[in-house]
Write an enzyme that holds these catalytic residues in place. Structure first.
Site, PDB file in Angstrom:
ATOM      1  CE1 TYR A   1      -4.161  -1.860   0.766  1.00 13.22           C
ATOM      2  CE2 TYR A   1      -2.525  -3.401   1.593  1.00 13.22           C
ATOM      3  CZ  TYR A   1      -3.804  -3.126   1.168  1.00 13.22           C
ATOM      4  OH  TYR A   1      -4.738  -4.135   1.135  1.00 13.22           O
TER       5      TYR A   1
ATOM      6  CG  HIS B   1      -8.640  -2.027  -4.028  1.00 13.03           C
ATOM      7  ND1 HIS B   1      -9.087  -3.258  -3.636  1.00 13.03           N
ATOM      8  CD2 HIS B   1      -9.739  -1.332  -4.407  1.00 13.03           C
ATOM      9  CE1 HIS B   1     -10.394  -3.321  -3.783  1.00 13.03           C
ATOM     10  NE2 HIS B   1     -10.824  -2.165  -4.237  1.00 13.03           N
TER      11      HIS B   1
ATOM     12  CE  LYS C   1      -4.163  -5.634  -5.716  1.00  7.96           C
ATOM     13  NZ  LYS C   1      -4.987  -4.511  -5.462  1.00  7.96           N
TER      14      LYS C   1
END
Length: 168
Positions: free
Chosen positions: A104, A114, A145
């Site tokens: 993160y 997320h 991601k």
């Protein structure tokens, strides 16, 4: 904070354990206390945030816990974890995505949204099959991601590669 090692986990039993979780997102809260991985535990032990005891009430040293992590071939994972934590990132397991970690960004946390990155860790000598590498990239792209490939060399230095999926 008083903690006990239980196989491949450490349970923080101290009544203040929620501060570690709520402020810095270490581990997982359970009925028994705050459950930490051995890697998280070593990081917190080095920062003098926890004390770890075995089932005979002997206090574990940094060297003893480091040796346990080395024996299970997780020392490169610890080095990457430590490096990313020092850089201010929140680190959680990436097992669900076939990676070592979810990361993160600074200012974000598991409860707020997320993760931004998936991290796959390799040692310098380790080879990787092309189809495995392709699947890591595909999964990261599929869940929106970025994939970071962390390569740990023989001197314990880490090189990060930002891997992206592109269409020809």
């Amino acid at each position: 904070m008083y903690s006990e090692i239980c196989e491949d986990r450490v349970i923080v039993k101290d009544t203040q354990h929620q501060k570690l979780h709520n402020k810095s997102f270490y581990g997982n809260l359970t009925e028994d206390g705050l459950e930490l991985s051995l890697i998280e535990s070593l990081y917190l032990l080095k920062k003098e945030k926890i004390e770890i005891y075995d089932d005979e009430n002997n206090q574990l040293t940094i060297e003893e816990l480091t040796e346990i992590i080395r024996k299970i071939h997780s020392y490169p994972q610890y080095l990457v974890y430590q490096d990313l934590r020092h850089r201010g990132f929140i680190i959680k397991t990436g097992f669900k995505y076939g990676s070592d970690y979810r990361v993160y960004e600074r200012g974000h946390s598991p409860g707020d949204g997320h993760s931004s990155f998936l991290v796959k860790i390799l040692s310098q000598e380790q080879s990787i099959r092309v189809d495995d590498f392709s699947s890591y990239v595909r999964v990261a792209h599929g869940v929106r991601k970025k994939l970071l490939l962390a390569v740990v060399d023989n001197e314990n230095s880490i090189t990060y590669y930002d891997v992206e999926w592109t269409k020809p």
